[in-house]
Motif scaffolding. Sequence first.
Motif, PDB file in Angstrom:
ATOM      1  N   UNK A 170      50.902  -4.350  46.533  1.00 33.44           N
ATOM      2  CA  UNK A 170      50.691  -3.354  45.481  1.00 33.44           C
ATOM      3  C   UNK A 170      51.468  -3.799  44.250  1.00 33.44           C
ATOM      4  N   UNK A 171      50.764  -3.904  43.119  1.00 36.92           N
ATOM      5  CA  UNK A 171      51.391  -4.288  41.860  1.00 36.92           C
ATOM      6  C   UNK A 171      51.401  -3.090  40.918  1.00 36.92           C
ATOM      7  N   UNK A 172      52.494  -2.926  40.209  1.00 37.69           N
ATOM      8  CA  UNK A 172      52.674  -1.791  39.307  1.00 37.69           C
ATOM      9  C   UNK A 172      53.107  -2.305  37.942  1.00 37.69           C
ATOM     10  N   UNK A 173      52.498  -1.750  36.901  1.00 39.70           N
ATOM     11  CA  UNK A 173      52.932  -2.009  35.532  1.00 39.70           C
ATOM     12  C   UNK A 173      53.279  -0.678  34.881  1.00 39.70           C
ATOM     13  N   UNK A 174      54.484  -0.586  34.346  1.00 40.77           N
ATOM     14  CA  UNK A 174      54.928   0.616  33.658  1.00 40.77           C
ATOM     15  C   UNK A 174      55.053   0.289  32.168  1.00 40.77           C
ATOM     16  N   UNK A 217      49.055   8.323  38.115  1.00 44.01           N
ATOM     17  CA  UNK A 217      50.190   9.178  37.832  1.00 44.01           C
ATOM     18  C   UNK A 217      51.468   8.508  38.311  1.00 44.01           C
ATOM     19  N   UNK A 218      52.574   8.754  37.627  1.00 42.53           N
ATOM     20  CA  UNK A 218      53.837   8.132  38.010  1.00 42.53           C
ATOM     21  C   UNK A 218      54.207   8.455  39.456  1.00 42.53           C
ATOM     22  N   UNK A 219      53.760   9.630  39.965  1.00 43.60           N
ATOM     23  CA  UNK A 219      54.082  10.011  41.340  1.00 43.60           C
ATOM     24  C   UNK A 219      53.417   9.087  42.361  1.00 43.60           C
ATOM     25  N   UNK A 220      52.357   8.376  41.927  1.00 40.74           N
ATOM     26  CA  UNK A 220      51.638   7.495  42.855  1.00 40.74           C
ATOM     27  C   UNK A 220      52.500   6.346  43.344  1.00 40.74           C
ATOM     28  N   UNK A 221      53.540   5.994  42.599  1.00 40.31           N
ATOM     29  CA  UNK A 221      54.390   4.872  43.000  1.00 40.31           C
ATOM     30  C   UNK A 221      55.633   5.340  43.748  1.00 40.31           C
ATOM     31  N   UNK A 222      55.808   6.675  43.843  1.00 44.81           N
ATOM     32  CA  UNK A 222      56.942   7.184  44.611  1.00 44.81           C
ATOM     33  C   UNK A 222      56.755   6.847  46.084  1.00 44.81           C
TER      34      UNK A 222
END
Length: 278
Positions: free
Chosen positions: A26-30, A238-243
């Motif tokens: 899983x890759x995340x970009x903020x 949503x930011x909660x998706x990466x929690x």
Amino acid sequence: MAKKRVLAEVTRELKDVKMRRSGNIIEVRKYASLPWDFPVERINLELYMIKSTGEVKEYQHTDNRSESLGELARSFDRLRSILNANFRGHESEIWVTLTYRENMQDQKRLYEDRKNFWKRLLYEYPDLDLQYVSIAEPQERGAWHLHEVWKRLDGKPLYIKQSDLLRIWGHGGVFVKRLDCSDNIGAYLTAYLYNIPNDENDQSKGFKKGARLHLYPAGMNLYRTSKGIVKPDWQKVNKKAVDGLGQPIYSKAVEIVDDAGEHLQTILYEQYNTKRQL
């Protein structure tokens, strides 16, 4: 042209999130602001507009290969994601390398030989329902190789006689490996393709990272896929998706500035491996 520099700390304004799921990776970009809020809008290949002023400017094209090398790097990024989304290292999958006896340097012939090889393979093994990713690899001496990752769609163990593969290919060597050695197959394979060993006979002596990029012709499509291969894309979440993802296995903060050093954008990139969270 915008420059990038790594930040020591990430600013607190990062509020927008995009995610790309590729199997267990899983890759995340903020972002401080999402790309479609970026202050510059591309008009065409020659022009862009500064949104705040409406001013239209011309892109400064260069004669060097920096732009094509950047596109190749992005192609490798997409390739990593595709490999991770479609392959798990199961017995139904194999990694095949096709080589030539001679120093074969004809790119068009490479793809034609590959096309004919695949037709002959499916003719002799009509019961195999296969998907593939095929990757061209240039050698320092100018020769071409092919790396293929295959998968049986019925999930059964994939086995083809080495003697059959050699005969069907007919141009040189065929080398087959299993992919059960890594929980990040995309990174494992693309690192192998991206870098060049300092010593081909002793890989413990390290690698020249990214050196193979310079061997690809400008504008070349370095990989091809069969129908049905999943190609993940970035999605706004949503930011909660990466929690709850745990600790990232890799993270990098980047600030993008203009030629005058003025801040344009801040991006935090994180990568998670769900297998390592178990």
